[in-house]
Design an enzyme around this catalytic site. Structure first.
Site, short mmCIF file in Angstrom:
data_model
loop_
_atom_site.label_atom_id
_atom_site.label_comp_id
_atom_site.label_asym_id
_atom_site.label_seq_id
_atom_site.Cartn_x
_atom_site.Cartn_y
_atom_site.Cartn_z
N GLU A 26 -6.02 -5.84 4.18
CA GLU A 26 -6.07 -7.07 3.38
C GLU A 26 -7.19 -7.05 2.37
N GLY A 77 2.72 -2.89 8.29
CA GLY A 77 2.93 -3.13 9.72
C GLY A 77 4.39 -3.43 10.00
N THR A 131 0.83 -1.21 0.00
CA THR A 131 0.00 0.00 0.00
C THR A 131 0.86 1.25 0.00
C1 LIG Z 1 1.29 -17.20 11.68
C2 LIG Z 1 0.36 -16.66 10.58
C3 LIG Z 1 -0.49 -15.56 11.14
C4 LIG Z 1 -1.58 -15.13 10.15
C5 LIG Z 1 -2.32 -13.96 10.76
C6 LIG Z 1 -3.58 -13.56 10.02
C7 LIG Z 1 -4.00 -12.16 10.43
C8 LIG Z 1 -3.01 -11.17 9.84
C9 LIG Z 1 -3.30 -9.76 10.28
C10 LIG Z 1 -2.27 -8.85 9.65
C11 LIG Z 1 -2.57 -7.40 9.88
C12 LIG Z 1 -2.50 -6.53 8.86
C13 LIG Z 1 -2.05 -6.98 7.51
C14 LIG Z 1 -2.63 -6.12 6.45
C15 LIG Z 1 -1.85 -6.31 5.17
C16 LIG Z 1 -2.41 -5.58 4.04
O1 LIG Z 1 -3.37 -4.83 4.13
S1 LIG Z 1 -1.59 -5.93 2.58
C17 LIG Z 1 -2.43 -4.93 1.41
C18 LIG Z 1 -3.81 -5.46 1.10
N1 LIG Z 1 -4.26 -4.84 -0.09
C19 LIG Z 1 -5.22 -5.35 -0.87
O2 LIG Z 1 -5.86 -6.34 -0.55
C20 LIG Z 1 -5.43 -4.68 -2.19
C21 LIG Z 1 -6.80 -4.97 -2.76
N2 LIG Z 1 -6.79 -4.80 -4.20
C22 LIG Z 1 -6.62 -5.88 -5.04
O3 LIG Z 1 -6.48 -7.01 -4.64
C23 LIG Z 1 -6.69 -5.60 -6.51
O4 LIG Z 1 -6.34 -4.27 -6.78
C24 LIG Z 1 -8.12 -5.86 -7.09
C25 LIG Z 1 -8.39 -7.33 -7.03
C26 LIG Z 1 -9.16 -5.09 -6.33
C27 LIG Z 1 -8.15 -5.41 -8.53
O5 LIG Z 1 -7.02 -5.94 -9.15
P1 LIG Z 1 -6.83 -5.72 -10.72
O6 LIG Z 1 -5.48 -6.17 -11.06
O7 LIG Z 1 -7.24 -4.33 -11.05
O8 LIG Z 1 -7.85 -6.78 -11.30
P2 LIG Z 1 -9.23 -6.52 -12.05
O9 LIG Z 1 -9.00 -5.72 -13.27
O10 LIG Z 1 -10.28 -6.06 -11.08
O11 LIG Z 1 -9.56 -8.02 -12.52
C28 LIG Z 1 -9.98 -8.91 -11.55
C29 LIG Z 1 -9.59 -10.26 -12.12
O12 LIG Z 1 -8.42 -10.63 -11.44
C30 LIG Z 1 -8.70 -11.75 -10.64
N3 LIG Z 1 -8.06 -11.56 -9.34
C31 LIG Z 1 -7.99 -10.41 -8.65
N4 LIG Z 1 -7.34 -10.60 -7.50
C32 LIG Z 1 -6.99 -11.91 -7.45
C33 LIG Z 1 -6.29 -12.72 -6.52
N5 LIG Z 1 -5.87 -12.22 -5.34
N6 LIG Z 1 -6.12 -14.02 -6.83
C34 LIG Z 1 -6.58 -14.51 -8.00
N7 LIG Z 1 -7.26 -13.81 -8.96
C35 LIG Z 1 -7.45 -12.52 -8.65
C36 LIG Z 1 -10.20 -11.79 -10.49
O13 LIG Z 1 -10.66 -13.11 -10.25
C37 LIG Z 1 -10.65 -11.28 -11.84
O14 LIG Z 1 -10.54 -12.32 -12.74
P3 LIG Z 1 -11.47 -12.31 -14.06
O15 LIG Z 1 -10.87 -11.28 -14.95
O16 LIG Z 1 -12.85 -11.93 -13.62
O17 LIG Z 1 -11.36 -13.70 -14.57
C1 LIG Z 2 -4.58 -1.44 10.50
C2 LIG Z 2 -4.09 -1.51 9.08
C3 LIG Z 2 -2.97 -2.28 8.77
C4 LIG Z 2 -2.50 -2.32 7.45
N1 LIG Z 2 -1.37 -3.06 7.18
C5 LIG Z 2 -0.89 -3.07 5.90
C6 LIG Z 2 0.31 -3.79 5.60
O1 LIG Z 2 0.90 -4.40 6.47
N2 LIG Z 2 0.78 -3.75 4.32
C7 LIG Z 2 0.12 -3.05 3.33
O2 LIG Z 2 0.60 -3.04 2.18
N3 LIG Z 2 -1.04 -2.37 3.59
C8 LIG Z 2 -1.54 -2.36 4.85
N4 LIG Z 2 -2.70 -1.68 5.12
C9 LIG Z 2 -3.34 -0.90 4.07
C10 LIG Z 2 -4.63 -1.55 3.60
O3 LIG Z 2 -4.34 -2.70 2.87
C11 LIG Z 2 -5.39 -0.52 2.76
O4 LIG Z 2 -5.81 0.49 3.64
C12 LIG Z 2 -6.59 -1.16 2.07
O5 LIG Z 2 -6.14 -2.00 1.04
C13 LIG Z 2 -7.57 -0.12 1.50
O6 LIG Z 2 -6.91 0.76 0.62
P1 LIG Z 2 -6.98 2.35 0.86
O7 LIG Z 2 -6.67 2.59 2.26
O8 LIG Z 2 -6.16 3.00 -0.19
O9 LIG Z 2 -8.51 2.71 0.66
P2 LIG Z 2 -9.21 3.09 -0.75
O10 LIG Z 2 -9.04 1.98 -1.71
O11 LIG Z 2 -8.79 4.45 -1.15
O12 LIG Z 2 -10.75 3.07 -0.28
C14 LIG Z 2 -11.41 4.25 0.12
C15 LIG Z 2 -12.86 4.12 -0.26
O13 LIG Z 2 -12.94 4.03 -1.69
C16 LIG Z 2 -13.76 2.92 -2.06
N5 LIG Z 2 -13.30 2.30 -3.30
C17 LIG Z 2 -12.03 2.11 -3.70
N6 LIG Z 2 -12.00 1.44 -4.87
C18 LIG Z 2 -13.29 1.20 -5.22
C19 LIG Z 2 -13.91 0.54 -6.32
N7 LIG Z 2 -13.20 -0.03 -7.31
N8 LIG Z 2 -15.27 0.46 -6.33
C20 LIG Z 2 -16.00 1.00 -5.32
N9 LIG Z 2 -15.47 1.65 -4.26
C21 LIG Z 2 -14.13 1.75 -4.22
C22 LIG Z 2 -13.58 1.94 -0.92
O14 LIG Z 2 -14.69 1.06 -0.87
C23 LIG Z 2 -13.52 2.85 0.29
O15 LIG Z 2 -14.85 3.16 0.70
C24 LIG Z 2 -3.19 -1.61 6.43
C25 LIG Z 2 -4.32 -0.85 6.74
C26 LIG Z 2 -4.79 -0.81 8.06
C27 LIG Z 2 -6.02 0.01 8.38
#
Ligand SMILES: CCCCCCCCCC/C=C\CCCC(=O)SCCNC(=O)CCNC(=O)[C@H](O)C(C)(C)COP(=O)(O)OP(=O)(O)OC[C@H]1O[C@@H](n2cnc3c(N)ncnc32)[C@H](O)[C@@H]1OP(=O)(O)O
Ligand SMILES: Cc1cc2nc3c(=O)[nH]c(=O)nc-3n(C[C@H](O)[C@H](O)[C@H](O)COP(=O)(O)OP(=O)(O)OC[C@H]3O[C@@H](n4cnc5c(N)ncnc54)[C@H](O)[C@@H]3O)c2cc1C
Length: 633
Positions: A398, A155, A116
């Site tokens: 996530e 994190g 992110t």
């Molecule tokens: C000891 C072990 C302990 C374990 C502990 C567990 C608890 C852990 C707690 C940890 C605390 C905090 C950690 C937090 C970490 C983070 O937040 S990391 C960052 C997280 N960020 C996200 O999740 C980003 C979300 N966004 C996306 O995933 C993509 O941008 C999105 C999917 C929204 C869009 O991607 P695009 O590349 O733009 O794809 P599209 O054009 O929408 O097409 C979608 C097609 O792609 C396929 N797809 C998408 N994602 C996936 C995937 N992950 N895997 C497989 N396929 C995927 C989807 O099926 C579509 O396919 P289609 O075209 O329809 O066939």
């Molecule tokens: C406690 C915490 C821990 C985290 N840890 C990590 C980490 O370890 N590593 C890491 O990489 N990231 C981490 N993150 C970041 C986290 O993964 C992002 O905050 C999350 O993926 C959401 O992205 P954003 O914050 O940019 O929100 P945005 O995507 O900007 O979302 C803002 C608003 O826009 C809307 N929106 C965005 N896209 C669309 C769409 N296509 N259609 C409709 N609505 C949409 C959303 O629904 C939301 O309401 C952490 C976040 C938190 C809060």
């Protein structure tokens, strides 16, 4: 080197260095961090030994070792990302040779997952950090071209991690190949100073998660060896040849792992909140039911049972569904290892909607548990506020909930189109074909009947979405615009799908094992499963009236059965939360301790407040007294 046998709770909880003299809520932001690093380092040492013993594999089923730290830290462990994403990303996305190289120091390095950015969290294809191949030096040059390209949120990034897996746009010979993952050292192992060319820090105080050390990271012409790109799925050869992945979304695989994990995580968060609030409700006497009798346990109020028993049932639902989803994940990972990606879209869709529903439900149910404890639930010493702020972070991290539900909706619409074309569908969506071919039954007031009804709602809403998109397209909108115009209904379809999945898996998994359980246990588990399903049938009665043949009379009978189930569960309620078997040292709650000494513990905790160290605080003499005396008449 200290050698720990596989930690048992007793061993870990007996380590003096893991105890807090002053409750964390009375420490400063900086002291909080230093305190969790103190405790986290002891646990890191233990888990490192444990992981060596267990030959850490990426796809490890949810383990209890992680739960122990969850309690001792009371807040979030800044080392969590090392285990949750950094190591799994390397074992999931790097070649075996790279894994050996990157993890050769074993647990001598501490990592995080830096994806992110300040400007992008959801839209990964919009990430701005660049990794440009320098053919002459056989290196990648990492840059943060704008402020919004700074990594922001990872994190442990602020002051804890010395390595990270970075997601950056890959540039080779002027061409962008999209987001890829890179192994990057960010701090000197010995001095822990940031390496030259990096800007590192923490992002500041948050609503919760304040010990997670979420940080920011900026690159300025920062060089890493070409071999530091994780190259299991796609490669960049020495001559600059780019070999693309069989499926570009495999790069997103680490997020699927955590989304799957979170279902079990939320089961545990809810088990803690339910334990605290049910035990407290058994201790707390307040008001009368019969005017001429003593004050009752608040757990005897049916409305209190309505507030709390759904949390007990939901914790079991998430635990059972979490294991089911974990088995699906493991099977799909195995298939991918053999070169088949067929079920990846299904796994992605399942993990998206179930992660969203479990984190959202955990949030509002923990809040409901807190409110059910009255004013005392508002005390930090109850631990309910911290459980709430920790759980609700998962609705966003996530994968933000709305965005993930839209991903599942994408899969539902694609599956609906396949159903219309007569294609066979995976079992998890085959009901769409049944609905399309009008093969469905009249309403039955049974758990199976409710599950079938909830599936009809999914099919009906999905069909409505497909028709809405088609309507907008026929009026001249592009498909993507038509998708956006229909997104309110698309979210509803995914939410309904997730609920139907949870009800179906919970009921049938319990039904499947009940013959292997003692009669009493089978009876109670089935009561919880039936309570869960009936609760959601009543919550979704409007949809059922629209999409199924349910009648008003059926609904009245369901309401009656629901209240019967509350009464049946009431005698076992405390036993059910005791069976979560969460020790006081991990529950960390004055309201939920096993011995029920709520009021004594509340007073003991209150007296630990630094403000109670003296009877008159110095601010009286410094500030109050002059004002009071000045205005004294
Ligand atoms: C000891 C072990 C302990 C374990 C502990 C567990 C608890 C852990 C707690 C940890 C605390 C905090 C950690 C937090 C970490 C983070 O937040 S990391 C960052 C997280 N960020 C996200 O999740 C980003 C979300 N966004 C996306 O995933 C993509 O941008 C999105 C999917 C929204 C869009 O991607 P695009 O590349 O733009 O794809 P599209 O054009 O929408 O097409 C979608 C097609 O792609 C396929 N797809 C998408 N994602 C996936 C995937 N992950 N895997 C497989 N396929 C995927 C989807 O099926 C579509 O396919 P289609 O075209 O329809 O066939
Ligand atoms: C406690 C915490 C821990 C985290 N840890 C990590 C980490 O370890 N590593 C890491 O990489 N990231 C981490 N993150 C970041 C986290 O993964 C992002 O905050 C999350 O993926 C959401 O992205 P954003 O914050 O940019 O929100 P945005 O995507 O900007 O979302 C803002 C608003 O826009 C809307 N929106 C965005 N896209 C669309 C769409 N296509 N259609 C409709 N609505 C949409 C959303 O629904 C939301 O309401 C952490 C976040 C938190 C809060």
């Amino acid at each position: 080197m200290k050698c720990y046998p596989v930690p048992r709770e007793n061993l870990v909880l007996s380590i003096d260095n893991l105890k807090d003299d002053i409750p964390e809520e009375y420490l400063s932001h900086k002291e909080c961090y230093e305190n969790v690093i103190r405790k986290g380092s002891v646990l890191y040492d233990i888990f490192s030994e444990l992981s060596k013993d267990r030959k850490h594999k990426a796809h490890q089923a949810p383990s209890n070792a992680y739960r122990i730290s969850d309690g001792i830290m009371q807040n979030v462990n800044p080392f969590l990302l090392h285990f949750a994403l950094f190591v799994p990303a390397i074992t999931n996305q790097a070649t075996p040779e790279q894994q050996a190289e990157f993890l050769k120091h074993g647990f001598g390095i501490i990592g995080t997952y830096a994806q992110t950015e300040l400007g992008h969290g959801t839209f990964l294809r919009g990430l701005e950090t660049t990794a440009t191949l320098d053919l002459e030096t056989d290196e990648f040059v990492l840059n943060s071209p704008t402020l919004t390209s700074y990594k922001w949120w990872p994190g442990g990034l602020g002051h804890t991690a010395n390595h990270c897996v970075v997601m950056a746009q890959l540039y080779v010979k002027g061409k962008c190949h999209g987001p890829h993952l890179f192994f990057v050292q960010i701090r000197d192992i010995e001095t822990h100073e940031p390496l030259p060319g990096l800007k590192l820090g923490e992002i500041g105080a948050k609503m919760g998660f304040n010990t997670a050390d979420n940080g920011f990271l900026g690159f300025h012409n920062f060089r890493i060896p070409r071999n530091n790109m994780l190259m299991k799925n796609s490669q960049v050869l020495k001559d600059g040849t780019y070999v693309e992945s069989k499926n570009e979304k495999l790069t997103y695989g680490s997020m699927v792992f955590v989304r799957v994990y979170l279902l079990s995580d939320m089961a545990y968060m809810l088990a803690r909140a339910a334990t605290i609030s049910v035990r407290y409700s058994a201790v707390r006497h307040q008001s009368h039911i019969k005017p001429d009798e003593p004050e009752v346990q608040i757990l005897d109020f049916v409305i209190q049972q309505h507030k709390l028993f759904i949390s007990i049932a939901t914790s079991h639902a998430f635990k059972i569904c979490g294991l089911w989803l974990w088995q699906t994940y493991s099977k799909v990972m195995e298939d991918i290892g053999k070169g088949s990606m067929d079920r990846l879209p299904e796994l992605h869709a399942l993990s998206c909607c179930l992660k969203t529903t479990s984190t959202r439900d955990a949030g509002w149910l923990i809040e409901q548990c807190r409110l059910a404890c009255g004013g005392h639930g508002y005390l930090m010493s109850s631990n309910l506020p911290s459980l709430y702020t920790t759980a609700t972070a998962a609705i966003t991290y996530e994968g933000e909930s709305t965005v993930l539900l839209l991903q599942t909706a994408r899969y539902l619409i694609k599956s609906w189109k396949r159903a219309m074309e007569g294609e066979s569908l995976p079992a998890t969506v085959s009901f769409l074909s049944e609905y399309f071919n009008k093969r469905y039954n009249k309403w039955e007031n049974t758990p199976k009947g409710i599950v079938d009804g909830l599936k009809l709602v999914v099919a009906g809403v999905t069909k409505m979405c497909a028709e809405s998109i088609q309507k907008h397209v026929s009026r001249g909108q592009q498909y993507e615009e038509a998708w956006n115009s229909s997104s309110v209904q698309l979210i509803k379809a995914s939410e309904a799908y997730s609920r139907a999945l949870l009800c179906e898996v919970f009921w049938f998994e319990v039904d499947k094992v009940s013959s292997t359980l003692s009669n009493n246990l089978a009876v109670v588990l089935k009561q919880l499963a039936e309570l869960y399903i009936t609760y959601w049938a009543l919550e979704k009665r409007g949809d059922l009236l629209v999409y199924t043949t349910i009648s008003k009379d059926d609904l009245d009978k369901l309401q009656e059965r629901y209240e019967e189930l509350l009464a049946l569960i009431r005698p076992n309620a405390v036993g059910l939360v005791d069976s979560f078997d969460i020790r006081d040292e991990i529950l960390c709650s004055t309201l939920g301790a096993y011995d029920g000494r709520v009021y004594e513990r509340m007073m003991e905790h209150a007296l630990k407040s630094p403000l109670n160290a003296e009877t008159v605080n110095q601010s009286f003499h410094k500030y109050m007294k002059p004002v009071i005396l000045k205005h004294k008449i």
